[in-house]
Design an enzyme around this catalytic site. Sequence first.
Site, PDB file in Angstrom:
ATOM      1  N   GLU A  34       0.834  -1.208   0.000  1.00 40.59           N
ATOM      2  CA  GLU A  34       0.000   0.000   0.000  1.00 40.59           C
ATOM      3  C   GLU A  34       0.863   1.250   0.000  1.00 40.59           C
ATOM      4  O   GLU A  34       1.810   1.363   0.785  1.00 40.59           O
ATOM      5  CB  GLU A  34      -0.901  -0.039   1.237  1.00 40.59           C
ATOM      6  CG  GLU A  34      -2.321   0.369   0.972  1.00 40.59           C
ATOM      7  CD  GLU A  34      -3.071  -0.564   0.018  1.00 40.59           C
ATOM      8  OE1 GLU A  34      -3.148  -0.248  -1.178  1.00 40.59           O
ATOM      9  OE2 GLU A  34      -3.576  -1.593   0.478  1.00 40.59           O
ATOM     10  N   ASP A  37       3.194   2.124  -4.714  1.00 44.40           N
ATOM     11  CA  ASP A  37       3.251   2.258  -6.192  1.00 44.40           C
ATOM     12  C   ASP A  37       3.904   3.569  -6.618  1.00 44.40           C
ATOM     13  O   ASP A  37       4.783   3.588  -7.481  1.00 44.40           O
ATOM     14  CB  ASP A  37       1.884   2.019  -6.864  1.00 44.40           C
ATOM     15  CG  ASP A  37       0.760   2.950  -6.447  1.00 44.40           C
ATOM     16  OD1 ASP A  37       0.946   3.750  -5.497  1.00 44.40           O
ATOM     17  OD2 ASP A  37      -0.313   2.886  -7.084  1.00 44.40           O
ATOM     18  N   ASP A 180      -3.857   0.568  -9.624  1.00 38.75           N
ATOM     19  CA  ASP A 180      -5.259   0.180  -9.834  1.00 38.75           C
ATOM     20  C   ASP A 180      -5.513  -0.217 -11.281  1.00 38.75           C
ATOM     21  O   ASP A 180      -6.151  -1.230 -11.571  1.00 38.75           O
ATOM     22  CB  ASP A 180      -6.189   1.333  -9.433  1.00 38.75           C
ATOM     23  CG  ASP A 180      -5.944   1.777  -8.003  1.00 38.75           C
ATOM     24  OD1 ASP A 180      -5.404   0.967  -7.224  1.00 38.75           O
ATOM     25  OD2 ASP A 180      -6.276   2.924  -7.668  1.00 38.75           O
TER      26      ASP A 180
HETATM   27  C1  GLA Z   1      -5.125   4.383  -4.267  1.00 37.64           C
HETATM   28  C2  GLA Z   1      -4.332   4.798  -5.500  1.00 37.64           C
HETATM   29  C3  GLA Z   1      -3.245   3.776  -5.834  1.00 37.64           C
HETATM   30  C4  GLA Z   1      -2.405   3.445  -4.602  1.00 37.64           C
HETATM   31  C5  GLA Z   1      -3.303   3.131  -3.402  1.00 37.64           C
HETATM   32  C6  GLA Z   1      -2.515   2.946  -2.150  1.00 37.64           C
HETATM   33  O1  GLA Z   1      -5.873   3.241  -4.548  1.00 37.64           O
HETATM   34  O2  GLA Z   1      -5.195   4.922  -6.604  1.00 37.64           O
HETATM   35  O3  GLA Z   1      -2.454   4.253  -6.889  1.00 37.64           O
HETATM   36  O4  GLA Z   1      -1.499   4.466  -4.317  1.00 37.64           O
HETATM   37  O5  GLA Z   1      -4.262   4.146  -3.177  1.00 37.64           O
HETATM   38  O6  GLA Z   1      -1.756   1.793  -2.213  1.00 37.64           O
END
Ligand code: GLA
Length: 390
Positions: A34, A37, A180
Amino acid sequence: MTSPRSTADSFAVRYDSAPDGVWRGPGRVNLIGEHTDYNDGFVFPFAIDRSTAVAMRTRDDRVVRLSTDFSDTVAEISLDALDVDELTAGTLNGWSAYPLGVIWALRHFGAGLTGVRGFDAHIASDVPAGAGLSSSAALMCAIAVALNDEWRLEFDRATLARVGQLAENKAVGAPTGIMDESASLFGTRDHGVFLDCRSLDSEVIELGFEKHGLELLVMNTRVDHAHATGGYAERRASCEKGARLMGVPSLRDLDIDDLERAERELDDETFRRVRHIITENQRVLDTVRVLRTSGPSAIGDLLNASHVSMRDDFEISVPELDLAVETAQANGAVGARMTGGGFGGAAIALVSHDRVERVADAVLRAFSDAGFRAPECFTVHPSDGAGRVF
Ligand code: GLA
């Protein structure tokens, strides 16, 4: 549940003709990794069996019309308005910024908009919005694969993921990473997508939940979160500050051995943000290794440790997420953690098949006892990524 067939039927009612086809983009659950990315690190999400469906038909002119099951407004715009290098503030608003942003981002990655025809589209979704299951990526990936086919663009999936991310960053204004869209595009039934967010190399890895009698329970706290503002952007800024002060291009370049120096050189808050990223990257690598060697029943401690790190070091949990996680753990879950960007949304628990109901009931009861809004609990299954349905 939204079916591609009923989306095609709704299209026919709205536009008085059959669509050329129906495409779908799934939401995602992040199993682990988490906020890593946008730090060039590792993530391990999977696409879920809830998705956004898009029924589409090209037109003879340059008009784009978009309708949905979830809003009464029909968005209408000319492709000429999107055939620009930079979007000016206010060109795109509300939900239609997501699909229209994809058109603009396709152009950014080299799709010529001058010669293409407009289209009508109807959109339906069973990915709950604001639950941390990436309803936005589901929508953008469904549109991206549909236009990739309809306009014969022949972009590969890695490029389509970057298209979705750019649309979210620039058209919607949410500073999100690449996870995502990658999950929604690269998902494969029963597999997780292990992604290196620096090289963008990805590998699908068997999760084996079903084979091992496990279910993935989503506990949607229904506490809303918004990535365009507030905490998410602040965490991103803290990570950039940490990397700068540690003298590395990104936090990906640090590992467990750097923790001592980080603690010496950084203020307490920045250190804890950095520690979350360093340890979370390691947990992703460990999860993939443990899955391969010992199977999914052995990854619980890593999921639990990830939650503690998000709660205490990255500080992106809320009392509802903590309660869902603790209740699932106390009722026999293999492991549990919040998933997604945080500040609300959903927690997940890996639970043996015969305990799912017990865990879900216990979570409902605990929320009621605490005076929280009733959560929504449901199981999801690792599923195939975005594509044409018919
Ligand atoms: C959201 C963002 C992702 C990522 C998550 C945390 O979902 O869209 O890109 O940073 O938070 O892991």
